[in-house]
Structure formats: C-alpha cells, structure tokens
Design a protein around this motif. Structure first.
Motif, PDB file in Angstrom:
ATOM      1  N   HIS A  80     -28.473 -16.823   1.399  1.00 26.16           N
ATOM      2  CA  HIS A  80     -29.257 -16.169   0.347  1.00 26.16           C
ATOM      3  C   HIS A  80     -29.255 -14.654   0.513  1.00 26.16           C
ATOM      4  N   TYR A  81     -29.243 -14.176   1.769  1.00 28.33           N
ATOM      5  CA  TYR A  81     -29.227 -12.737   2.057  1.00 28.33           C
ATOM      6  C   TYR A  81     -27.981 -12.408   2.877  1.00 28.33           C
ATOM      7  N   PRO A  82     -26.806 -12.454   2.260  1.00 33.96           N
ATOM      8  CA  PRO A  82     -25.579 -12.286   3.041  1.00 33.96           C
ATOM      9  C   PRO A  82     -25.401 -10.891   3.633  1.00 33.96           C
ATOM     10  N   ASN A  83     -26.001  -9.877   3.006  1.00 31.00           N
ATOM     11  CA  ASN A  83     -25.762  -8.508   3.461  1.00 31.00           C
ATOM     12  C   ASN A  83     -27.021  -7.831   3.983  1.00 31.00           C
ATOM     13  N   GLN A  84     -28.032  -8.626   4.292  1.00 29.21           N
ATOM     14  CA  GLN A  84     -29.303  -8.044   4.713  1.00 29.21           C
ATOM     15  C   GLN A  84     -29.138  -7.282   6.024  1.00 29.21           C
ATOM     16  N   ASN A  85     -29.640  -6.037   6.013  1.00 29.68           N
ATOM     17  CA  ASN A  85     -29.667  -5.176   7.196  1.00 29.68           C
ATOM     18  C   ASN A  85     -28.290  -4.808   7.721  1.00 29.68           C
ATOM     19  N   THR A  86     -27.239  -4.965   6.918  1.00 28.76           N
ATOM     20  CA  THR A  86     -25.920  -4.546   7.375  1.00 28.76           C
ATOM     21  C   THR A  86     -25.694  -3.065   7.108  1.00 28.76           C
ATOM     22  N   VAL A 137     -36.139  -1.075 -10.920  1.00 26.74           N
ATOM     23  CA  VAL A 137     -35.408  -2.307 -11.209  1.00 26.74           C
ATOM     24  C   VAL A 137     -34.608  -2.734  -9.981  1.00 26.74           C
ATOM     25  N   LYS A 138     -34.423  -4.034  -9.872  1.00 27.92           N
ATOM     26  CA  LYS A 138     -33.540  -4.592  -8.863  1.00 27.92           C
ATOM     27  C   LYS A 138     -32.160  -4.749  -9.484  1.00 27.92           C
ATOM     28  N   VAL A 139     -31.145  -4.256  -8.794  1.00 23.58           N
ATOM     29  CA  VAL A 139     -29.775  -4.274  -9.322  1.00 23.58           C
ATOM     30  C   VAL A 139     -28.859  -4.975  -8.339  1.00 23.58           C
ATOM     31  N   LYS A 140     -28.044  -5.863  -8.870  1.00 24.62           N
ATOM     32  CA  LYS A 140     -27.025  -6.537  -8.058  1.00 24.62           C
ATOM     33  C   LYS A 140     -25.708  -5.794  -8.233  1.00 24.62           C
ATOM     34  N   LEU A 141     -25.216  -5.220  -7.134  1.00 28.78           N
ATOM     35  CA  LEU A 141     -23.979  -4.440  -7.205  1.00 28.78           C
ATOM     36  C   LEU A 141     -22.785  -5.348  -7.488  1.00 28.78           C
ATOM     37  N   LEU A 142     -21.937  -4.876  -8.406  1.00 29.47           N
ATOM     38  CA  LEU A 142     -20.706  -5.604  -8.728  1.00 29.47           C
ATOM     39  C   LEU A 142     -19.506  -5.004  -8.022  1.00 29.47           C
ATOM     40  N   GLU A 174     -19.908  -7.402  -2.459  1.00 30.81           N
ATOM     41  CA  GLU A 174     -20.170  -8.039  -3.752  1.00 30.81           C
ATOM     42  C   GLU A 174     -21.519  -8.745  -3.739  1.00 30.81           C
ATOM     43  N   SER A 175     -22.272  -8.568  -4.813  1.00 32.86           N
ATOM     44  CA  SER A 175     -23.589  -9.193  -5.004  1.00 32.86           C
ATOM     45  C   SER A 175     -24.647  -8.636  -4.052  1.00 32.86           C
ATOM     46  N   GLU A 176     -24.423  -7.453  -3.510  1.00 31.52           N
ATOM     47  CA  GLU A 176     -25.457  -6.831  -2.675  1.00 31.52           C
ATOM     48  C   GLU A 176     -26.596  -6.329  -3.556  1.00 31.52           C
ATOM     49  N   ASN A 177     -27.843  -6.608  -3.157  1.00 37.08           N
ATOM     50  CA  ASN A 177     -29.009  -6.211  -3.935  1.00 37.08           C
ATOM     51  C   ASN A 177     -29.497  -4.835  -3.509  1.00 37.08           C
ATOM     52  N   VAL A 178     -29.790  -3.980  -4.478  1.00 40.33           N
ATOM     53  CA  VAL A 178     -30.356  -2.664  -4.215  1.00 40.33           C
ATOM     54  C   VAL A 178     -31.540  -2.453  -5.157  1.00 40.33           C
ATOM     55  N   LEU A 179     -32.426  -1.557  -4.786  1.00 44.86           N
ATOM     56  CA  LEU A 179     -33.571  -1.216  -5.622  1.00 44.86           C
ATOM     57  C   LEU A 179     -33.380   0.201  -6.143  1.00 44.86           C
ATOM     58  N   LEU A 180     -33.387   0.349  -7.467  1.00 43.53           N
ATOM     59  CA  LEU A 180     -33.138   1.657  -8.081  1.00 43.53           C
ATOM     60  C   LEU A 180     -34.380   2.141  -8.824  1.00 43.53           C
ATOM     61  N   TYR A 181     -34.609   3.453  -8.735  1.00 47.13           N
ATOM     62  CA  TYR A 181     -35.679   4.123  -9.475  1.00 47.13           C
ATOM     63  C   TYR A 181     -35.023   5.065 -10.481  1.00 47.13           C
ATOM     64  N   PHE A 182     -35.119   4.719 -11.765  1.00 52.20           N
ATOM     65  CA  PHE A 182     -34.553   5.547 -12.831  1.00 52.20           C
ATOM     66  C   PHE A 182     -35.621   6.516 -13.335  1.00 52.20           C
ATOM     67  N   GLU A 183     -35.179   7.710 -13.665  1.00 53.59           N
ATOM     68  CA  GLU A 183     -36.102   8.674 -14.260  1.00 53.59           C
ATOM     69  C   GLU A 183     -36.686   8.082 -15.534  1.00 53.59           C
ATOM     70  N   LYS A 184     -38.007   8.145 -15.664  1.00 50.20           N
ATOM     71  CA  LYS A 184     -38.718   7.357 -16.662  1.00 50.20           C
ATOM     72  C   LYS A 184     -38.284   7.659 -18.095  1.00 50.20           C
ATOM     73  N   ASP A 185     -38.144   8.922 -18.464  1.00 54.24           N
ATOM     74  CA  ASP A 185     -37.849   9.283 -19.852  1.00 54.24           C
ATOM     75  C   ASP A 185     -36.445   8.887 -20.290  1.00 54.24           C
ATOM     76  N   ARG A 202     -36.998  -9.580   0.796  1.00 55.28           N
ATOM     77  CA  ARG A 202     -36.438  -9.828  -0.535  1.00 55.28           C
ATOM     78  C   ARG A 202     -34.942  -9.535  -0.591  1.00 55.28           C
ATOM     79  N   GLY A 203     -34.340  -9.370   0.579  1.00 57.09           N
ATOM     80  CA  GLY A 203     -32.896  -9.192   0.653  1.00 57.09           C
ATOM     81  C   GLY A 203     -32.412  -7.845   0.160  1.00 57.09           C
ATOM     82  N   ILE A 204     -33.267  -6.818   0.198  1.00 59.25           N
ATOM     83  CA  ILE A 204     -32.891  -5.479  -0.263  1.00 59.25           C
ATOM     84  C   ILE A 204     -32.804  -4.555   0.938  1.00 59.25           C
ATOM     85  N   ALA A 205     -31.641  -3.962   1.148  1.00 63.36           N
ATOM     86  CA  ALA A 205     -31.432  -3.076   2.288  1.00 63.36           C
ATOM     87  C   ALA A 205     -31.212  -1.631   1.873  1.00 63.36           C
TER      88      ALA A 205
END
Length: 707
Positions: free
Chosen positions: A82-88, A114-119, A129-140, A178-181
């Motif tokens: 489920h977390y193949p790339n956690q903490n790598t 937003v949570k984004v799955k890298l392609l 592939e399928s590594e999860n990251v957390l992104l903060y987009f500028e609100k406006d 949550r598998g986000i590194a």
C-alpha cells in the motif's frame, strides 16, 4: 464465549501488529516483498504440514504462534504494497511533474491542499510511479481544481518538517501514516490542468453528486452556520465550518455528530430497517431485505463522497447486516474484528486514524456495556424507557471511547448525557430530512419547503448545543492521557467487567494490579510535575517568540503580543507540553511582565534571571561596549540582520547563544562558525527545534528525548 468463536479477533490483532511495526518503526522496509511472501508460505507450511496434526494440547500454542507470525508478516506485506515508496525520499526533488489529483481539494486560509499521485517526472526528473505527494496550490489560482484532474506542475518537493516543539502534533508522522513522504508549494502560474482522469471512477462520481447537493442546499436558502452544519451532518463536508461552531459542539460533547460516522450510517440503517419490517415473513424476503439495507447504506456513503469516515462506518454496518441475516450463532466482537480487518486490508493507514480508533472504541463500548448499564434501571413508562435506553447507549459509548478521546483532545465533556440526548433526537430527524432533500432536490417548490424545515431543525439544534456548552462545569480540561494510561484504564474496565458482571473471580488480582499500576503512574507523574524546574524556548516560526519558565506547577510563558493574540498558533506549539507538565494557562506579553507569579524568577526589560541562570534577549544589532563585559549565562539572538559578533562579545560575557528562527540561515551559519571558534556553545532553534533546559541537571535536554 471461547476464543474459537472469535477467530477474527485474533487475526485482527496479529495483522494490526504487522501494520504497526512497518509504519512506526520502518521494520522490514529493505526486505523484498517476494521474501516476505515466501516467509508467509513457509510459516503456513510449518503450521499445517510439518507440525503433527495431533500434538499434545499443552504444545498446541506453538501452532498458534506460527500462524500468528504468518499473519503479522501478511500485515507487513500488505502495508508495503500500500505504501511502496514510504520514507524512501530523504532529499529535495526539484523539477516539473505530471500527477493526478487523488483527493478532494481542501481550502486553507491562503492555499488549496490536495493529495496528488505522481505519474511521471518531466525533463529527466526521476520519480517512482504512483508516489503520493501533498501539494499546496496558491488559493486564487485553483478555483477549477477538482478530483481526477491531471496536472502538470513545477515545484520543489521535499520531506515534511518534523515537529519542532516537545509533544506537539507531529505532522510528518501524520503524513507518514498516509503514505506521503513529500510536500510542495505550487505558486500561481506554475501548473496547468491537462486532462481529467479520476483514479477511482466511483469516487469521482460520488464527489460530483455531493457537489450538486451542496449547491442545491445553498440555492434553497441554507446559509451560514445552518449550511455548514447541514453539509457536515448530511454529506460529511466540513470545509466551511468555522471554529466557533466546532468549539460549541466539542464543549458539549457532541462533536461526533459533525463527523459523518457510525451514528449517521446507523440512522439510515435503522430507518430502512423499520420500513422493511414487512420482509421478515420468509427466508427469501429476509435476503431481499438484507440486500436493500446494504444498498441503502452504500447509497448514503456514495452521497457523502465515499469519505474515509463514511467508508469505515458503512463497512462496519455492512458486516452487521450480513451477520444478522446469516442463520448461525453470531458474536458481535468477531463481526467488528472482521470489519476492522477488511478496512485495514483496504487501507492499513486506517489503524492510525483518530476516527477509526474512536469509532471502534465507541462501538465496542456499546457492545460490552450497553446491557449492563440499561439493566441498572427499569421504567414502566414507554417514553421514559426509550429515553433511558438512549442514555445507556451514550454512557456505554463514552466508556469505550473516553480514554482514546482524552488522549487526543485532553477534554471530557461533563454534560455529554444531555447533549447526546439532543443529538440523538435531532440527528435522526436531520439526517432523514437531509436524505429526503437529496432525493427531491431537483423539484423546485418541494425542495424549498424541505430545505426550510432542515434549516429550522439545525438552527434549533445549534442553539441547544450552545446552551449545553455554556452550562457551568461544562468539561474537565487539560487531561494528560498518554498511551500507557489509556491501556491501563481499558484493562481496569475489562477486568472490572469480567469480575463484577461476569462473576469471574480470578480477575480480582489482574484488576487490583492494573489499579495499582495506574496509581503508581499517577504518583510518579505528580512527583515529576511538582519537582520540575525547566526553561523552554519554543520554536514558533520566524515571526514569533516564546519562552516558558517552569518552577514546579508555577510557570510563566512570555511571548510577543502578536502570538499572544493568535490562540491557534500558540496552542499548536505549546499546549500538549503544558498539559503534560501539569501547568495551567499563564501567558504574558514581553511588554507587560509580571514575574511575581513564579518563584525564583526576576526580570528587567530584556534581562531575565531564573534559578540563578541569567540571560539577555537581543532583538537588534546595536551594542555599546563597556569597560568590562557584563557576565550572563545565555544570549538569545533574534532578528533578520547579522549582529556584530565582536561587539557582542565586548558587551557581554556568555557561555551559550540561542538562535531564534527569525535569523536567516546564512547568518545563523556564520554566527555558529564564529562563536564555536571562541568556545561558545550555540543552539539553533530553527534547525534543532525547541530548546529545553532542565535546571536540576544543569543541561539542555535533547529534543528527541523530550518527545
């Protein structure tokens, strides 16, 4: 009931142990999944092929241990999958990336999270592939961003910062479960939506339905607090709820009604169960009833966007529905364990989710304690009997959930019985009315009438909950409940239940032992808090300053006036540690000092002396050298300009320098190099976290040990 009737209880604990070891301690991280799968097969072969089928009973535990190890290893294997790339990832990853939005966007004050799955990475940037990251987009810049959008973006991805203050919420550890590194900020103009391809079509469909119903609620006149509570209770959408409403419900002990969970799914289940009573006449009709019940609860889950909290409750209820329709002896604990195991197979990270823990703790409390509590009183009056039954459910749920809730929230609502009666009455009607609105929201006039009724019901419930929260002695605050205390309280409840209600007298010694251990823990903690003497310089960002002087149970937290007025940041940085040390709230601004509240504390302007330790806080770069440098133990430096180190040493004679985060990294590096050469110890709060000094030992405590 013997353990043989509850096989899934044992399987769950073994499997959960494998998940826990993998996520919390990174065990088996370097072990190949093929090796783990081989280990599972080998253990199963040992259990069923190599061990004799008929071994003496006294050696039968060996087979259980081998099977248990196989299940633990399976838990490890599932977690790794489920977390193949956690903490790598240990370093920065800068470049352009292509990813798909895999969660519904969540708005903060200045960003959209937003949570984004890298392609893939663009321009030779290598990503898994399928590594999860957390992104903060500028609100406006992200008004149109939605679940399933394929986004091309440029940013610097980096590991999230670990907690910088003792006992503070560890956001890095939270993301780890949550598998986000990696996390990153995407400025305006640094991204482009190129397509929409939801990772899960069903989730995408569910989110779109929820958006339409939310829009219909606004169109039909729900606004402000009524809209926020309706969105939370009916659809599990709590992004628009302000802190005041949350605080009212939390103080009243009714916060659970704002989080779609077992209560809400249970209401749908009970309503449909009542409507489908006519199908109890034959076995075939009972099967049809079970299918309709499953369809109803999963349709509700679909309306809420298949949020994780709803998924947990729906899976739990689904297992109960199936269990009730199967013609065999049922065990509630086995059914609950089966549903929990199913959820961990789907997402092992649920084990560390507060909602998961509270949900199952409350249901276990109801299953275990409802009947004993209900039987304490008997009412001939039917209405009073119904009220008492609802009260018994509340008491049983609190017995189950209180230790976990106290661990996370440090609060116990004393008027929970009153608030829960209000919640049970109104939530059932509100959820049913909300579901009716969802069905008829496309009919203009009728939907408006239903929305008006819904708004009135929510307004009345909000008013009553606020009144309950304002009652005197509305709650016990500042509860310190570490996990060891949680476990001991649960053991006391378990052993007391077996002894007093089941009349199993061999639990006398275990019960007394658990009570003794709890008393020892409380006495040791009490002794530590009474005798403690500490100085804590907190890390509260570049714009703020905070230092705490602690002498037993007396303390004074000094901070800048801006931080003093920002309760949210101050609470995040200091509250958990303050509660652990048994301290009350006593915060003051540097501009309005009152040192009389703490023994052995004296100060004048930027000069402070505590327990013989003298310090000066330097906030500017102007120094006036004197004939003989003024001796102080510590110098605390803050500000965004580079101080003149030579003049500083001509003005003060000191042993240690503490650098605040407001000092730029480049300046901090120069200061450290310069002072280290002269034999002065330098502590950089921006890099190393809060500075915690123990007066008794005469040395600073390593931040990792404080945690």
């Amino acid at each position: 009931m013997y353990w043989s009737a509850r096989p899934f209880v044992r399987i769950f604990f073994f499997f959960a142990a494998g998940v826990f070891l993998t996520v919390q301690f990174d065990l088996f991280r370097s072990v190949s999944s093929f090796v783990l799968a081989g280990a599972v097969l080998l253990l199963l072969m040992i259990a069923y092929l190599l061990l004799p089928k008929r071994i003496p009973f006294r050696w039968y535990w060996i087979k259980g241990v081998v099977l248990g190890l196989a299940i633990v290893t399976t838990g490890v294997l599932v977690t790794k999958a489920h977390y193949p790339n956690q903490n790598t990832r240990k370093s920065l990853l800068k470049g352009t990336f292509l990813g798909v939005v895999s969660s519904q966007p969540s708005e903060t004050d200045k960003t959209v999270k937003v949570k984004v799955k890298l392609l893939k990475g663009v321009d030779s940037v290598s990503v898994s592939e399928s590594e999860n990251v957390l992104l903060y987009f500028e609100k406006d810049s992200v008004n149109r961003l939605k679940y399933g959008d394929v986004v091309l973006f440029s940013t610097t991805l980096k590991p999230p910062a670990a907690t910088a203050n003792p006992d503070a919420f560890d956001y890095k550890a939270f993301l780890k479960t949550r598998g986000i590194a990696l996390v990153g900020f995407v400025p305006k103009g640094n991204f482009k939506i190129v397509d929409n391809n939801p990772p899960n079509r069903l989730v995408g469909f569910a989110i779109n339905i929820r958006k339409k119903i939310l829009k219909a609620l606004r169109t039909n006149g729900l606004e402000g607090d009524e809209y926020a509570v309706a969105a939370a209770i009916v659809l599990g959408y709590d992004e628009v709820m302000d802190d005041a409403i949350r605080q009212n419900y939390q103080r009243a002990g009714a916060m659970h009604v704002l989080c779609v969970s077992g209560l809400h799914v249970g209401v749908i289940y009970l309503v449909m169960l009542t409507l489908l009573q006519f199908l109890n006449t034959s076995k075939k009709k009972k099967i049809i009833k079970a299918l309709l019940l499953l369809l109803s609860v999963w349709a509700y889950a679909l309306l809420t966007g298949l949020a994780p909290s709803v998924m947990r409750a729906t899976v739990m209820i689904s297992f109960i529905i199936v269990g009730n329709e199967v013609e065999r002896d049922k065990d509630a604990y086995n059914t609950l364990a089966m549903s929990a195991l199913f959820l961990l197979l789907y997402n092992p990270g649920f084990l560390f989710d507060v909602g998961f823990q509270l949900s199952y703790a409350a249901v276990l409390g109801i299953v275990t304690f409802y009947r004993p509590v209900y039987r304490l009183l008997y009412f001939k009056n039917r209405l009073l009997n119904k009220v008492w039954a609802a009260t018994a459910v509340s008491v049983a749920a609190q017995l189950g959930a209180f230790p976990v809730a106290a661990h996370y929230f440090h609060f116990f609502p004393t008027w929970f019985l009153v608030s829960n009666l209000v919640v049970m009455l109104f939530s059932a009607i509100i959820i049913s009315t909300g579901m009716l609105f969802a069905v008829i929201s496309w009919i203009p006039l009728l939907s408006g009438w239903v929305a008006f009724i819904l708004s009135g019901l929510i307004y009345l419930m909000n008013y009553l909950i606020e009144m309950v929260g304002r009652l005197p002695w509305s709650g016990v605050e500042n509860l310190y409940f570490p996990w060891i205390k949680v476990v001991l309280v649960y053991l006391i409840l378990l052993f007391g239940y077996r002894l007093l209600l089941k009349k199993e007298h061999h639990f006398v010694i275990p019960l007394l032992s658990a009570i003794l251990l709890l008393m020892i823990f409380l006495d040791v903690h009490r002794f530590e808090t009474v005798s403690q003497q500490k100085i804590v310089v907190y890390q509260v960002g570049r714009k703020h300053e905070a230092i705490d002087f602690i002498n037993g149970q007396y303390h004074l937290l000094l901070c800048d006036s801006a931080l003093l007025n920002d309760a949210k940041i101050l609470k995040y940085a200091t509250e958990n540690y303050r509660i652990k040390l048994g301290l009350s709230k006593r915060n003051q601004s540097f501009k309005r000092l009152d040192f009389d509240s703490v023994p052995a504390l004296w100060g004048d302007g930027d000069f402070i002396v505590f327990k013989g330790i003298s310090m000066v806080w330097i906030r500017n770069t102007k120094f006036f050298p004197i004939v003989k440098p003024l001796p102080v133990d510590w110098v605390i430096l803050s500000g965004n300009r580079m101080p003149d180190i030579e003049k500083l040493q001509q003005t003060f004679s000191f042993k240690k320098v503490i650098l605040e985060p407001s000092i730029y990294k480049s300046n901090a590096k120069k200061i450290t190099e310069s002072l280290t050469k002269t034999g002065v110890s330098v502590y950089n709060i921006g890099l190393d976290g809060a500075f915690v000094y123990d007066v008794h030992s005469g040395s600073s405590i390593p931040f990792q040990d404080v945690k």
